[in-house]
Design a protein around this motif. Structure first.
Motif, PDB file in Angstrom:
ATOM      1  N   VAL A 171      10.117  14.679  -0.574  1.00 26.26           N
ATOM      2  CA  VAL A 171       8.687  14.375  -0.691  1.00 26.26           C
ATOM      3  C   VAL A 171       8.502  12.911  -1.074  1.00 26.26           C
ATOM      4  O   VAL A 171       7.633  12.222  -0.533  1.00 26.26           O
ATOM      5  N   LYS A 172       9.330  12.441  -1.983  1.00 29.01           N
ATOM      6  CA  LYS A 172       9.242  11.045  -2.421  1.00 29.01           C
ATOM      7  C   LYS A 172       9.485  10.083  -1.258  1.00 29.01           C
ATOM      8  O   LYS A 172       8.718   9.130  -1.063  1.00 29.01           O
ATOM      9  N   ALA A 173      10.512  10.326  -0.454  1.00 27.94           N
ATOM     10  CA  ALA A 173      10.816   9.458   0.687  1.00 27.94           C
ATOM     11  C   ALA A 173       9.703   9.517   1.726  1.00 27.94           C
ATOM     12  O   ALA A 173       9.278   8.488   2.261  1.00 27.94           O
ATOM     13  N   TRP A 174       9.222  10.722   2.022  1.00 22.58           N
ATOM     14  CA  TRP A 174       8.131  10.901   2.991  1.00 22.58           C
ATOM     15  C   TRP A 174       6.867  10.171   2.529  1.00 22.58           C
ATOM     16  O   TRP A 174       6.257   9.424   3.282  1.00 22.58           O
ATOM     17  N   ALA A 175       6.483  10.390   1.275  1.00 26.88           N
ATOM     18  CA  ALA A 175       5.253   9.786   0.755  1.00 26.88           C
ATOM     19  C   ALA A 175       5.355   8.260   0.708  1.00 26.88           C
ATOM     20  O   ALA A 175       4.423   7.560   1.110  1.00 26.88           O
ATOM     21  N   PHE A 176       6.481   7.750   0.228  1.00 26.99           N
ATOM     22  CA  PHE A 176       6.647   6.300   0.136  1.00 26.99           C
ATOM     23  C   PHE A 176       6.596   5.666   1.523  1.00 26.99           C
ATOM     24  O   PHE A 176       5.906   4.665   1.732  1.00 26.99           O
ATOM     25  N   GLY A 177       7.299   6.252   2.481  1.00 26.13           N
ATOM     26  CA  GLY A 177       7.291   5.718   3.831  1.00 26.13           C
ATOM     27  C   GLY A 177       5.898   5.690   4.434  1.00 26.13           C
ATOM     28  O   GLY A 177       5.479   4.701   5.030  1.00 26.13           O
ATOM     29  N   HIS A 178       5.165   6.773   4.263  1.00 28.72           N
ATOM     30  CA  HIS A 178       3.825   6.848   4.834  1.00 28.72           C
ATOM     31  C   HIS A 178       2.828   5.956   4.081  1.00 28.72           C
ATOM     32  O   HIS A 178       1.864   5.469   4.665  1.00 28.72           O
ATOM     33  N   LEU A 179       3.069   5.739   2.817  1.00 33.09           N
ATOM     34  CA  LEU A 179       2.221   4.830   2.046  1.00 33.09           C
ATOM     35  C   LEU A 179       2.397   3.394   2.538  1.00 33.09           C
ATOM     36  O   LEU A 179       1.424   2.633   2.612  1.00 33.09           O
ATOM     37  N   LEU A 180       3.611   3.040   2.911  1.00 33.59           N
ATOM     38  CA  LEU A 180       3.875   1.692   3.421  1.00 33.59           C
ATOM     39  C   LEU A 180       3.142   1.408   4.728  1.00 33.59           C
ATOM     40  O   LEU A 180       2.632   0.320   4.938  1.00 33.59           O
ATOM     41  N   ALA A 181       3.114   2.400   5.618  1.00 36.54           N
ATOM     42  CA  ALA A 181       2.638   2.156   6.982  1.00 36.54           C
ATOM     43  C   ALA A 181       1.173   2.502   7.211  1.00 36.54           C
ATOM     44  O   ALA A 181       0.688   2.388   8.326  1.00 36.54           O
ATOM     45  N   ASN A 182       0.480   2.921   6.177  1.00 38.09           N
ATOM     46  CA  ASN A 182      -0.926   3.317   6.327  1.00 38.09           C
ATOM     47  C   ASN A 182      -1.769   2.621   5.272  1.00 38.09           C
ATOM     48  O   ASN A 182      -1.439   2.672   4.090  1.00 38.09           O
ATOM     49  N   GLY A 183      -2.865   2.009   5.689  1.00 35.60           N
ATOM     50  CA  GLY A 183      -3.658   1.212   4.763  1.00 35.60           C
ATOM     51  C   GLY A 183      -5.083   1.681   4.536  1.00 35.60           C
ATOM     52  O   GLY A 183      -5.894   0.940   3.984  1.00 35.60           O
ATOM     53  N   MET A 184      -5.402   2.893   4.951  1.00 37.01           N
ATOM     54  CA  MET A 184      -6.748   3.422   4.701  1.00 37.01           C
ATOM     55  C   MET A 184      -6.806   4.038   3.302  1.00 37.01           C
ATOM     56  O   MET A 184      -5.791   4.486   2.765  1.00 37.01           O
ATOM     57  N   LEU A 185      -7.980   4.093   2.726  1.00 37.86           N
ATOM     58  CA  LEU A 185      -8.145   4.655   1.389  1.00 37.86           C
ATOM     59  C   LEU A 185      -7.653   6.101   1.336  1.00 37.86           C
ATOM     60  O   LEU A 185      -6.967   6.496   0.383  1.00 37.86           O
ATOM     61  N   ALA A 186      -7.977   6.896   2.351  1.00 42.49           N
ATOM     62  CA  ALA A 186      -7.533   8.294   2.372  1.00 42.49           C
ATOM     63  C   ALA A 186      -6.005   8.375   2.392  1.00 42.49           C
ATOM     64  O   ALA A 186      -5.417   9.248   1.745  1.00 42.49           O
ATOM     65  N   ASP A 187      -5.360   7.474   3.131  1.00 44.21           N
ATOM     66  CA  ASP A 187      -3.898   7.438   3.185  1.00 44.21           C
ATOM     67  C   ASP A 187      -3.319   7.129   1.806  1.00 44.21           C
ATOM     68  O   ASP A 187      -2.348   7.754   1.373  1.00 44.21           O
ATOM     69  N   ILE A 188      -3.906   6.155   1.155  1.00 45.58           N
ATOM     70  CA  ILE A 188      -3.415   5.751  -0.163  1.00 45.58           C
ATOM     71  C   ILE A 188      -3.585   6.880  -1.165  1.00 45.58           C
ATOM     72  O   ILE A 188      -2.679   7.154  -1.967  1.00 45.58           O
ATOM     73  N   LEU A 189      -4.715   7.573  -1.104  1.00 44.57           N
ATOM     74  CA  LEU A 189      -4.917   8.719  -1.997  1.00 44.57           C
ATOM     75  C   LEU A 189      -3.911   9.831  -1.704  1.00 44.57           C
ATOM     76  O   LEU A 189      -3.285  10.364  -2.621  1.00 44.57           O
ATOM     77  N   LEU A 190      -3.782  10.192  -0.433  1.00 46.98           N
ATOM     78  CA  LEU A 190      -2.902  11.292  -0.059  1.00 46.98           C
ATOM     79  C   LEU A 190      -1.441  10.994  -0.373  1.00 46.98           C
ATOM     80  O   LEU A 190      -0.798  11.706  -1.149  1.00 46.98           O
ATOM     81  N   PHE A 191      -0.926   9.934   0.217  1.00 47.24           N
ATOM     82  CA  PHE A 191       0.500   9.644   0.056  1.00 47.24           C
ATOM     83  C   PHE A 191       0.819   9.133  -1.345  1.00 47.24           C
ATOM     84  O   PHE A 191       1.883   9.431  -1.887  1.00 47.24           O
ATOM     85  N   GLY A 192      -0.108   8.370  -1.937  1.00 46.50           N
ATOM     86  CA  GLY A 192       0.093   7.908  -3.314  1.00 46.50           C
ATOM     87  C   GLY A 192       0.146   9.049  -4.303  1.00 46.50           C
ATOM     88  O   GLY A 192       0.970   9.062  -5.216  1.00 46.50           O
ATOM     89  N   ALA A 193      -0.723  10.049  -4.121  1.00 39.25           N
ATOM     90  CA  ALA A 193      -0.731  11.212  -5.015  1.00 39.25           C
ATOM     91  C   ALA A 193       0.591  11.977  -4.920  1.00 39.25           C
ATOM     92  O   ALA A 193       1.174  12.366  -5.944  1.00 39.25           O
ATOM     93  N   PHE A 194       1.067  12.179  -3.700  1.00 43.96           N
ATOM     94  CA  PHE A 194       2.341  12.882  -3.532  1.00 43.96           C
ATOM     95  C   PHE A 194       3.505  12.065  -4.082  1.00 43.96           C
ATOM     96  O   PHE A 194       4.449  12.631  -4.645  1.00 43.96           O
ATOM     97  N   LEU A 195       3.451  10.747  -3.946  1.00 43.97           N
ATOM     98  CA  LEU A 195       4.518   9.903  -4.481  1.00 43.97           C
ATOM     99  C   LEU A 195       4.544   9.969  -6.005  1.00 43.97           C
ATOM    100  O   LEU A 195       5.604  10.176  -6.610  1.00 43.97           O
TER     101      LEU A 195
END
Length: 191
Positions: free
Chosen positions: A110-134
């Motif tokens: 989960v940590k690797a998935w969330a961190f990777g997706h947080l890097l490549a996505n810059g929308m607020l919803a992305d940051i909330l979703l992937f940041g929360a999981f990270l």
């Protein structure tokens, strides 16, 4: 955004009880029984997961851009996602070196998935979703390691066969998801 946040609170909240409210959780298990607790936790998780999917879809209709990630980060995300699939497979294949090394492969995945997706996505919803999981995965991993030390937990011995099956299963899972399921389920092709 409210639906996404509510889903994250429900889904990650129920999965965080061992981190922040283990005594309360233990009391509920004793009060309701293991099956009663699992039914409750499963229902809250499922409702939260549905709200996350729905809320994320709604948020993508009116995106709020925070930053524009460079295109090359999608390759980093793909690599981290591949690693996440292999590490996730380690949670289910007995006797592999990956589980022996990291102890809690599902949380690391989960940590690797969330961190990777947080890097490549810059929308607020992305940051909330992937940041929360990270954040959740970091806190959960710390909690699990402390619990392991307190209980003196050990992992079964590893062998090359288990590790090879783990890597193969993770690779196949990644290829199926990346090239067939990601666009169908998420609506975004893997680049």
């Amino acid at each position: 955004m409210i639906v996404l946040i509510l889903g994250l609170v429900m889904f990650l909240g129920i999965h965080s009880l061992r981190i922040f409210a283990d005594d309360w959780r233990t009391a509920r298990v004793q009060q309701w029984g293991e099956k009663g607790w699992m039914a409750f936790a499963g229902a809250v998780s499922l409702i939260g997961f549905i709200l996350i999917i729905w809320g994320y879809g709604l948020a993508r209709l009116s995106p709020i851009v925070i930053w524009y990630p460079p295109q090359w980060l999608t390759h980093v995300t793909a690599l981290l996602s591949l690693l996440a699939f292999i590490i996730l497979a380690a949670a289910f294949v007995p006797g592999n070196h990956i589980k022996a090394a990291v102890k809690h492969p599902m949380v690391i995945a989960v940590k690797a998935w969330a961190f990777g997706h947080l890097l490549a996505n810059g929308m607020l919803a992305d940051i909330l979703l992937f940041g929360a999981f990270l954040v959740w995965s970091v806190l959960c991993f710390r909690s699990l390691r402390r619990r392991d030390q307190a209980q003196g937990s050990t992992i079964a011995a590893a062998n090359l066969k288990g590790t090879a099956i783990t890597v193969a299963a993770g690779l196949v899972g990644y290829l199926i998801f990346a090239f067939f399921l990601h666009e169908w389920l998420i609506g975004v092709p893997v680049k």
